[in-house]
Design an enzyme around this catalytic site. Structure first.
Site, short mmCIF file in Angstrom:
data_model
loop_
_atom_site.label_atom_id
_atom_site.label_comp_id
_atom_site.label_asym_id
_atom_site.label_seq_id
_atom_site.Cartn_x
_atom_site.Cartn_y
_atom_site.Cartn_z
N GLN A 7 -5.47 5.80 5.01
CA GLN A 7 -4.31 5.21 4.36
C GLN A 7 -3.29 4.77 5.39
OE1 GLN A 7 -3.58 4.86 0.70
NE2 GLN A 7 -5.74 4.67 1.03
N GLY A 22 0.78 -1.23 0.00
CA GLY A 22 0.00 0.00 0.00
C GLY A 22 0.81 1.27 0.00
N SER A 23 0.30 2.28 0.72
CA SER A 23 0.81 3.65 0.60
C SER A 23 2.20 3.85 1.19
CB SER A 23 -0.17 4.62 1.25
OG SER A 23 -1.36 4.67 0.50
N THR A 24 2.76 2.87 1.86
CA THR A 24 4.17 3.01 2.27
C THR A 24 5.06 3.19 1.03
OG1 THR A 24 4.34 0.59 2.31
CG2 THR A 24 3.95 1.71 4.42
#
Length: 573
Positions: free
Chosen positions: A573, A282-284
């Site tokens: 997020q 994901g958003s990492t």
């Protein structure tokens, strides 16, 4: 007339036999005296030497003598494994094994029944089959206690033999299960370090020193287990890495197992989620996407992108969670975790450059680690523009948590990627530059901004200048994604004014609670666990808290944002 019946006493006349007897007595007496004198001299010599060693020997001499005795007593076929501070985490103990030679047994059936009384855990039928077999040599029990050994000896059964053996033991139990692995009954490594460094452990007597710190490992294990229980997750992973050297200081995968009894746990417990499991994180990944755009010159912190409308890609839409419906600056894209803005930023860099950047970060290859359980990243064979957009926000490219932690370390340490290791490094390793120092500093500023004003607030620990990024990704389910099943994570580094550690927590399928208002995203469920780990290991490492409001730090990390962005960003997020 009377008769005197008294007998006259005749004088004793020595005989030849009597003389020989006397001479034998004298000879024996002489030999005893000589033997006694020799023994007295020997005891005196030993006594003098003991006094000399105890009272007059130098400390160095005494240490050498003790070391020699210890080395002889502790010599084993497999080296001991210790943590970075010398704490024993795996070692071998000398034990006794019981074996039999069936062809030498007088009554195998009776022997089996008598042995079964000593070892009630063994099956009599199995024992009888072993002892009546054609095999010249069979094992009956591989780990005898002294009490068991004495009981077998008292049976007095011909054809039984005792054999010196070794047992591998793990004093810390489950604490380092996935790192250490385990051995089989014959001492061969079957997983983890035990398998990956089999030759080193067999050929060297020197202890193998790991990079892990038992204290850090204990903290990460406790906090990850607490998060899994609180949010009813099916598993998780936690990592602590030295951002300056690439050394892994803690690596936890749950559920786990006891390496002393690996067969007692389900097979799934031996799955290493930290180094073998690959996930869309994901958003990492927006950390890498932003750094790539800044390094390539495609964007600066003063630039921005229109995130007003979703992006139509075929029959799919790229949209933002709680989108702002307006133009966003690069810092806002990072803080709001905008998928739309990230996708447009990546397109400005281009598919070939993005793929090359990810390859340089090591995201397209398995990590060369000292254990065999390393996952192979999954990525598109043909890197199209649509892949470039989805990879920008952490979809379409699956990596291990260790990949992610290693990559983030290079983003905050000045731009150098150091190969991760589970072994202690006594010298500074040679790394590979990924981004420039100015871009690395900008990434630290953005990570700090996200922790203070964005989705990382729950990871803040006063005095430690924490910076970080959330990541939440729906899990693939074949043709699409399961929106009720997700990977939630948070990655942080501290202290951001001089980064030393990267801390990463991943939860697999966590569930929201009343306290999280039903949310199970990274900012709600993983960030608090990261904060708890940072607070505890910071104290252990002796990191001195800083005055976060100090003017010089405020000035160095200042990033101007529009007024609306100063409000709490979405935690989706």
């Amino acid at each position: 007339m009377t008769h005197d019946r008294r007998c006259a006493v005749l004088p004793h006349v020595p005989t030849r036999t009597d003389g020989t007897f006397r001479r034998a007595i004298e000879t024996g007496r002489s030999r005893l005296l000589i033997t006694g004198a020799v023994m007295a001299f020997a005891f005196a010599a030993v006594g003098v030497r003991l006094v000399d060693l105890g009272a007059f020997a130098s400390p160095a001499t005494q240490a050498e003598t003790t070391h020699a005795v210890t080395e002889t007593a502790m010599a084993t076929d497999r080296a001991t494994i210790v943590d970075r501070n010398g704490v024993i985490v795996a070692t071998s103990l000398t034990t006794t094994a019981l074996a039999a030679r069936p062809d030498r047994l007088l009554d195998p059936i009776q022997a089996a029944r008598r042995l079964a009384r000593v070892f009630p855990e063994l099956d009599v039928a199995d024992l009888e089959a072993k002892l009546t077999s054609d095999s010249p040599f069979v094992y009956i029990h591989r780990k005898l206690t002294p009490k068991m050994e004495m009981a077998v000896m008292q049976l007095g059964i011909p054809g039984l033999e005792f054999e010196r053996a070794e047992t591998r033991v793990y004093p810390q139990g489950r604490l380092m299960a996935h790192v250490l692995g385990f051995t089989d009954i014959d001492g061969r490594g079957l997983a983890g370090i035990e398998q990956g460094l089999e030759t080193r452990l067999k050929e060297s007597d020197e202890p193998l020193r790991l990079s892990l710190d038992v204290r850090f490992q204990h903290v990460a294990h406790q906090e990850l287990a607490a998060a899994i229980e609180t949010y009813d997750a099916i598993g998780g992973a936690a990592l602590v890495m030295d951002a300056r050297t690439g050394e892994v200081l803690s690596l936890v995968s749950l559920p786990d197992f006891d390496p002393n009894k690996p067969a007692a746990s389900p097979d799934v417990n031996r799955f290493n989620r930290a180094t073998f499991g690959t996930y869309e994180l994901g958003s990492t990944f927006k950390i890498f996407n932003t750094a790539m755009a800044l390094e390539s010159g495609a964007a600066t912190l003063s630039d921005g992108y229109d995130a007003t409308n979703p992006i139509q890609v075929g029959r799919f839409l790229i949209r933002d969670y709680h989108g702002k419906g307006r133009y966003l600056t690069v810092p806002e894209i990072f803080v709001y975790s905008s998928n739309i803005g990230s996708a447009k930023m990546a397109l400005d860099v281009g598919p070939p450059a993005q793929k090359a950047f990810m390859s340089a970060l090591g995201m397209l290859q398995p990590i060369a680690l000292e254990i065999p359980e390393t996952g192979r990243p999954q990525f598109p064979e043909t890197w199209r523009p649509v892949n470039t957009m989805t990879v920008s926000y952490g979809h379409g490219l699956s990596v291990t948590p260790l990949h992610l932690a290693s990559g983030v370390a290079s983003m905050v340490n000045g731009g150098i990627l150091f190969p991760p290791t589970l072994l202690a490094r006594d010298e500074m390793p040679i790394g590979r530059r990924i981004i420039s120092e100015p871009v690395s500093f900008d990434m630290r500023r953005l990570l700090r901004l996200n922790a203070v004003a964005g989705s990382g607030k729950r990871a803040l620990v006063p005095g430690y200048m924490v910076g970080g990024k959330t990541g939440t990704a729906d899990k693939p389910n074949g043709s699409g994604y399961n929106r009720r099943s997700r990977i939630s994570s948070f990655v942080a580094s501290f202290p951001m004014n001089d980064p030393r550690y990267v801390v990463y927590v991943v939860l697999d399928e966590p569930q929201g609670t009343k306290e999280t208002f039903g949310f199970a995203t990274g900012g709600w469920v993983a960030a608090p666990a990261v904060a708890a780990i940072i607070e505890r290991i910071g104290a252990i490492a002796g990191i001195q808290p800083v005055e976060e409001d100090a003017p010089e730090l405020q000035h160095a990390f200042a990033i101007e944002l529009p007024e609306e962005t100063k409000r709490l960003a979405s935690l989706q997020q």
